[in-house]
Design an enzyme around this catalytic site. Structure first.
Site, short mmCIF file in Angstrom:
data_model
loop_
_atom_site.label_atom_id
_atom_site.label_comp_id
_atom_site.label_asym_id
_atom_site.label_seq_id
_atom_site.Cartn_x
_atom_site.Cartn_y
_atom_site.Cartn_z
N GLY A 28 0.61 -46.13 -46.04
CA GLY A 28 1.52 -46.16 -44.90
C GLY A 28 1.02 -45.20 -43.84
CE1 TYR A 29 -2.92 -46.08 -40.82
CE2 TYR A 29 -1.71 -47.85 -41.86
CZ TYR A 29 -2.90 -47.26 -41.53
OH TYR A 29 -4.08 -47.84 -41.92
CG LEU A 30 2.82 -39.53 -42.29
CD1 LEU A 30 2.21 -38.20 -42.67
CD2 LEU A 30 4.31 -39.54 -42.58
CD GLU A 82 4.13 -45.17 -37.30
OE1 GLU A 82 3.40 -46.18 -37.43
OE2 GLU A 82 3.94 -44.31 -36.41
#
Length: 157
Positions: A28-30, A82
């Protein structure tokens, strides 16, 4: 800390028989801003925090910094990411002097199979197996950060 990488579509699943290793990946992406991405990844039994800068004009090179973290840290950080977690299996295939990493995506990106190869320079040559298709190195639609927000299942084909 500079990553030089080329990306390709994959046109045949023959690579699976040629793979010497495979790992399930959840990431996942911060931050998925194209100027800088901050990724959390669990690959097999290891966790990683990775920061990538914007690619150069050719799309081949960009700054990359990665730090191994525990799986429990990665699992916790994934809860802060996100919307749009990426799930895939990565197959490592030896091809000449290089390893080609082939990602078979699941979930909202099911049906997409991509390959990438890391090089020592932008002009380095490599053996191209017949199952590599069109090069998409500079097409941001094939970046995982983009796929997390604009999944393959929603693309008009």
């Amino acid at each position: 800390m500079i990553e030089i990488e080329r990306k390709f579509k994959v046109v045949s699943e023959v690579f699976k028989a040629e793979a010497f290793q495979q790992n399930r990946i959840v990431q996942g992406y911060l931050c998925s801003d194209p100027e800088r991405t901050v990724r959390i990844r669990i690959k097999g039994n290891k966790g990683y925090l990775t920061i990538k800068g914007k690619g150069n004009e050719s799309g081949l090179s960009r700054l990359e910094w990665e730090k191994e973290i525990t799986v429990s840290e990665a699992e916790l950080l994934l809860t802060l990411c996100e919307k749009g977690v990426i799930e895939k299996t990565r197959y490592d295939v030896q091809c000449g002097n290089h390893i080609i990493e082939v990602d078979e995506f699941y979930g909202d990106n099911k049906g997409l199979i991509m390959a990438e190869i890391e090089l020592k320079s932008e002009t380095e040559s490599f053996e191209k197996p017949y199952w590599l298709g069109e090069e998409v190195t500079n097409d941001e639609r094939y970046y995982n950060a983009y796929l997390s927000k604009n999944p393959f299942k929603n693309w008009k084909r």
